[in-house]
Scaffold this motif. Structure first.
Motif, short mmCIF file in Angstrom:
data_model
loop_
_atom_site.label_atom_id
_atom_site.label_comp_id
_atom_site.label_asym_id
_atom_site.label_seq_id
_atom_site.Cartn_x
_atom_site.Cartn_y
_atom_site.Cartn_z
N THR A 43 0.89 -1.30 0.11
CA THR A 43 0.05 0.12 -0.07
C THR A 43 0.86 1.26 0.11
N ASN A 44 0.47 2.26 -0.91
CA ASN A 44 1.20 3.62 -0.62
C ASN A 44 0.63 4.48 0.44
N ASN A 46 -0.94 5.90 4.07
CA ASN A 46 -0.46 5.92 5.57
C ASN A 46 -1.14 4.67 6.18
N GLY A 68 7.29 -1.00 7.74
CA GLY A 68 7.70 0.45 7.32
C GLY A 68 8.49 1.26 8.17
N GLY A 112 1.65 0.23 6.16
CA GLY A 112 1.63 1.63 5.51
C GLY A 112 2.68 2.36 6.26
N ARG A 113 2.54 3.84 6.19
CA ARG A 113 3.68 4.31 6.56
C ARG A 113 3.47 4.65 8.22
N ARG A 116 4.38 1.41 10.31
CA ARG A 116 3.59 0.28 10.45
C ARG A 116 4.25 -1.21 10.24
N TYR A 298 11.46 -0.07 0.66
CA TYR A 298 10.45 -0.26 1.40
C TYR A 298 10.62 -0.20 3.10
N ASN A 303 9.37 5.17 4.23
CA ASN A 303 8.69 4.10 3.22
C ASN A 303 7.49 3.40 4.23
N PRO A 304 6.85 2.83 3.19
CA PRO A 304 5.48 2.06 3.64
C PRO A 304 5.80 0.66 3.72
#
Length: 312
Positions: A43-44, A46, A68, A112-113, A116, A298, A303-304
């Motif tokens: 996923t890009n 948050n 992340g 996510g960001r 995570r 990544y 990065n997420p």
């Protein structure tokens, strides 16, 4: 209620060697990318994305997961002072061979960001599709996220960097300048979440304990829903890192860095486990080692993260 996407994605559900994985949870098709013989869940945004899949056959699959990286902030320093960036912690990397059982449902969490985690979980029949349940779902493999840096205040020379995620424990958050003890958060371990920073009862400030990390959660974070609090928040993981605290008597100033979460593997389901812990760089450099050329895309700060699954 949940549309089956398998069959609409180039035959993913019937790909030989992928245990006939059938995607059950609704998710944008663009988030699933075919990289040669590897399937990527990412996923890009948050917030993490949870995919629910059903294994069609008994099989062993290789999993690579990046947590992340924690968020970094530009330092508000006068000209000529350093650092230019207050760095977040790097996300952890884990790899292992995971045994999947025919007919079982699994949750794949793509990070996510905001530090995570990524992971794969055996889903209980009564567990919701949209969240993780520490009491119902069985964790198989988790790559923890790194903690966020503490946002710097104006004209402050501070290194409030976040702790990196890792196995078996995440790094503590950092603060190199003196005078504000106790504001940095602790990293999570295999048995407990990291403690949040402590704000001392000084200068008329009340004594406040910042949020600790808990299982599947970092301090002031939720890996499945809701907006995180950026200021010094801890990274998610098996047990998450705590949240950084403001310095004593200065609640509007920068927070200490958040702690990193702990990565995890379940030896009953995972073999050939290996890992790389994310680390921190208070001058804004990369957040850890690079076990793969993909790591900088990544697991590095900001990065997420990502989750990959491959037949073996």
């Amino acid at each position: 209620m949940f549309n089956t996407l398998a069959g609409r994605f180039g035959g993913f559900a019937g790909v030989s060697g992928f245990a006939g994985l059938e995607i059950l949870s609704p998710a944008p098709l663009a988030e699933i990318v075919d990289i040669s013989a590897t399937r990527q869940f990412a996923t890009n945004g948050n917030s993490p994305q949870i995919y629910v899949v059903r294994a069609g056959d008994n099989a062993v699959t290789q999993v690579d997961a990046w947590g992340g990286g924690g968020i970094s902030f530009s330092a508000s320093n006068p000209p000529g002072q350093s650092p230019g960036t207050v760095a977040g912690g790097g996300g952890g990397y884990v790899q292992g061979d995971v045994s999947l059982q025919s007919g079982q449902l699994y949750k794949i969490l793509a990070a996510g960001r905001y530090g995570r985690m990524s992971g794969i979980f055996l889903m209980a029949p009564t567990s919701p599709y949209t969240d993780l349940s520490p009491t119902l779902d069985t964790a198989l493999l988790i790559a923890a996220g790194g903690g966020n840096a503490g946002p710097p205040n104006q004209n402050s020379k501070n290194d409030d960097y976040g702790g990196g995620g890792g196995y078996p424990a995440g790094d503590d958050g950092g603060r190199s300048n003196s005078g504000y003890p106790g504001v940095t958060a602790k990293g999570g371990t295999q048995v407990a979440g990291g403690a949040g920073g402590i704000r001392n009862a000084a200068h008329g400030s009340p004594s406040v304990q910042a949020n600790p990390g808990v299982q599947y959660r970092g301090g002031s974070q939720n890996p499945a829903a809701g907006a995180p609090k950026e200021g010094g928040a801890g990274g998610d993981g098996w047990y998450g890192g705590g949240q950084g605290s403001p310095p004593a008597g200065h609640p509007s100033q920068s927070r200490g860095g958040g702690g990193g979460g702990s990565s995890y593997y379940n030896a009953s389901y995972v073999t050939n486990f290996s890992h790389e812990s994310g680390t921190t760089s208070k001058d804004g450099g990369e957040g850890g080692g690079q076990p793969s050329p993909l790591w900088s895309s990544y697991g590095n700060q900001n990065n997420p993260g990502a989750f990959f699954i491959k037949s073996i």
